[in-house]
Motif scaffolding. Sequence first.
Motif, short mmCIF file in Angstrom:
data_model
loop_
_atom_site.label_atom_id
_atom_site.label_comp_id
_atom_site.label_asym_id
_atom_site.label_seq_id
_atom_site.Cartn_x
_atom_site.Cartn_y
_atom_site.Cartn_z
N PRO A 126 7.39 -4.79 -7.98
CA PRO A 126 6.99 -4.71 -6.57
C PRO A 126 5.81 -3.78 -6.34
O PRO A 126 5.87 -2.59 -6.66
CB PRO A 126 8.25 -4.18 -5.88
CG PRO A 126 9.37 -4.52 -6.78
CD PRO A 126 8.82 -4.54 -8.17
N GLY A 127 4.75 -4.31 -5.81
CA GLY A 127 3.55 -3.53 -5.55
C GLY A 127 3.53 -3.08 -4.11
O GLY A 127 2.95 -3.73 -3.24
N ILE A 128 4.22 -1.96 -3.87
CA ILE A 128 4.30 -1.45 -2.50
C ILE A 128 3.72 -0.04 -2.48
O ILE A 128 3.29 0.48 -3.51
CB ILE A 128 5.77 -1.43 -2.01
CG1 ILE A 128 6.62 -0.65 -3.02
CG2 ILE A 128 6.28 -2.84 -1.81
CD1 ILE A 128 8.02 -0.35 -2.55
N ARG A 155 -2.33 -2.64 -5.37
CA ARG A 155 -1.83 -3.32 -4.17
C ARG A 155 -2.87 -3.26 -3.04
O ARG A 155 -3.09 -4.24 -2.33
CB ARG A 155 -0.53 -2.66 -3.72
CG ARG A 155 0.09 -3.23 -2.46
CD ARG A 155 0.75 -4.55 -2.74
NE ARG A 155 -0.07 -5.68 -2.36
CZ ARG A 155 0.23 -6.94 -2.61
NH1 ARG A 155 1.32 -7.25 -3.26
NH2 ARG A 155 -0.56 -7.91 -2.24
N MET A 211 4.06 -8.08 2.90
CA MET A 211 2.67 -7.59 2.89
C MET A 211 1.72 -8.72 2.49
O MET A 211 0.62 -8.85 3.05
CB MET A 211 2.54 -6.41 1.92
CG MET A 211 3.26 -5.17 2.42
SD MET A 211 3.57 -3.99 1.10
CE MET A 211 1.95 -3.28 0.96
N ALA A 212 2.17 -9.50 1.52
CA ALA A 212 1.30 -10.61 1.05
C ALA A 212 1.09 -11.65 2.15
O ALA A 212 -0.02 -12.15 2.34
CB ALA A 212 1.89 -11.24 -0.19
N MET A 218 -5.33 -5.78 -3.56
CA MET A 218 -4.77 -7.11 -3.30
C MET A 218 -4.44 -7.33 -1.82
O MET A 218 -3.91 -8.37 -1.46
CB MET A 218 -3.52 -7.32 -4.16
CG MET A 218 -3.87 -7.63 -5.59
SD MET A 218 -4.98 -9.05 -5.65
CE MET A 218 -5.50 -9.03 -7.33
N LEU A 219 -4.71 -6.34 -1.00
CA LEU A 219 -4.65 -6.57 0.44
C LEU A 219 -6.06 -6.83 0.98
O LEU A 219 -6.29 -6.86 2.18
CB LEU A 219 -4.01 -5.37 1.16
CG LEU A 219 -2.51 -5.18 0.89
CD1 LEU A 219 -2.00 -3.93 1.60
CD2 LEU A 219 -1.70 -6.39 1.34
N GLU A 267 7.13 -6.61 -0.33
CA GLU A 267 5.84 -6.99 -0.88
C GLU A 267 5.47 -8.42 -0.45
O GLU A 267 4.30 -8.71 -0.18
CB GLU A 267 5.83 -6.87 -2.41
CG GLU A 267 4.39 -6.86 -2.92
CD GLU A 267 4.27 -7.06 -4.41
OE1 GLU A 267 5.29 -7.31 -5.07
OE2 GLU A 267 3.14 -6.99 -4.90
N ASN A 319 -0.99 3.16 -4.33
CA ASN A 319 -0.99 2.01 -5.24
C ASN A 319 -2.33 1.27 -5.12
O ASN A 319 -2.47 0.35 -4.32
CB ASN A 319 0.18 1.08 -4.87
CG ASN A 319 0.37 -0.04 -5.87
OD1 ASN A 319 -0.54 -0.38 -6.62
ND2 ASN A 319 1.55 -0.63 -5.87
#
Lengths: 349, 246
Positions: free
Chosen positions: B88-90, A225, B149-150, A228-229, B146, A222
């Motif tokens: 969900p951005g996983i 994502r 993670m954020a 965005m990390l 998510e 992804n």
Amino acid sequence: MRRLLRRLEGPQTLGRGPAFWAAFAIVLALAIAYPSFADGYTVGNTAYFFCWVFMALGLCLIWGYGGALSFGQTAFFGLSGYAYGVLTLNVGAAYGFTIAAVVLAVALAAGFAALLGYFLFFGRIGGVFLGIITLSVTLALERFMAQTAGPDWRIGAARLNGYNGMSGMPPLTVPWFDGDIVLFPDVALYYGLLGLLVVTYLGLRILVNARFGNVLVAIRENPERAEMLGYDVRRYQLGAFVIGSALAGLSGTLYTAWGQYITPSSMGLTAAALPVIWVAVGGRSDVTATLVGTLAVLGGFQALTIYGSQYALVVMGLLLVVVVLAAPEGLVVALMRGIARLTRKAAAR
Amino acid sequence: MTAILETRGLDKHFGGLHVTNGVDFSVGDGEVHCLIGPNGAGKSTFFRLLIGEYTPEGGQVLYRGEDITALKPFERVRRGLSVKFQVPGIFPGLTVAHNLEIALQHHLEGASLSSEIRRLLDFLNLKEAAGERAGTLSHGQKQWLEIGMAISLKPRLLLLDEPTAGMSPAETFATGEMVQALNRDGVAILAIEHDMAFVRQIAQRVTVLHVGRIFAQGSTDEIVANEAVAAIYLGETEAPRRKQDA
């Protein structure tokens, strides 16, 4: 150092624990003993197989771990092979220059990959377009080299020779105290390549289980994502592309040193498709699967070429289709996961 | 309250469609701020402008006083802004613990990394699922993962785009509790949300976006009592706009 060694195992690689490393040691011992019970031709032929595996491992890193399918790894293979030829035909093999030529040729391939990769990844080109562009690059190089037949096409003493390719470059030569050791394509080259392969394989295991590998698989899974990390996705993709292409370049120089020739067809469409098949059939998401799968497919392909002549490529194509349909993660990966499941079940009883 | 995030005259249009129209907006440091609005209000576009996925045609985005309008998304994240997407951005093919590890490896390693993963799994109610592939989790669990993670990035500001979309009431309430716990730790939160029960649970201030403009702003009670806001949700857009223009 201890931290690096711990990275030999991790979530990005199949195989862990004493059983795996015992099997690894046994396979390595057998590989070391192999020349003592095989004839010189067979050993040299195995060294030929080893030459290609580096390119497959590089593609595994770019595609399997990073999720970017490069269809043109042969561009770096050919470029590096020709560079080795030009350098050694001009300078010769004295004072270990062939080793320096390998390093320079691989550096050239890496530099070209960095330039091409910069425009690809910083231009946000991905998916099928990445495959199309990289394929176009290798085909353009093939066409260009194929038309260099005239006597004007030379770099110093090295004639490019058009479609017939360059030949006559010296084999790898290691300077030694009581005389140079020439790595002709038999036992000496076999051991040299085996050592290089083990180092590359273990190095890649460490790399993909380290932070770099973690980010690479995150991008494959992804990319939005991953960004965005806080990861600069383009830099990691470029890094993987350069390392993978340098390995393709290493394959090119080793192949050229092995056979003492290189032709434009090494960058052609068929040549470009084969690494994709090796990696897909073995299992692109794992370095061990790619290593084992590539050697198995190369051996099978050669046997088919000898005994099945023109049907060899058809069978390769069919193999790819069957694998994509039946075991999309690759045959070796499916096999290793199956063994792991059976082992777990047996342990539970 | 000093603003942690601010927009000044933020403009975005797609062809002739003016989606975000000179928006002046701010989130206070340590505040839980909800952004609501009917479908087509421009919330998602505004969100993507904040995180850097879209480039505005005009205006500025400021984070802790710094103009971040030209920064790429990952550069904004590195400054302390973290994001949870609507879908969900996983990393679906990796295990739950591995997802968290990738987020945490920025600032932790070794034993402290493992210990933080365990703490987060506990906080996110995902302890039992640590070894499972993230793609096999329920929708609500994916949303929590998510969020985990954020927050692994230890952000000063957390942007949540419809964090409770597709959740059951119980999961929504649990998510609200997570958000409140984070806020108690000093994290400012901007949530784009449809679910008013969730907004009531968490919001300290609510902004209503409508046709690309700020339509109303206030506490949850003030917004709920605002007839013009109720009207735009019922599709009676013209009257309230005239009212505002007047």
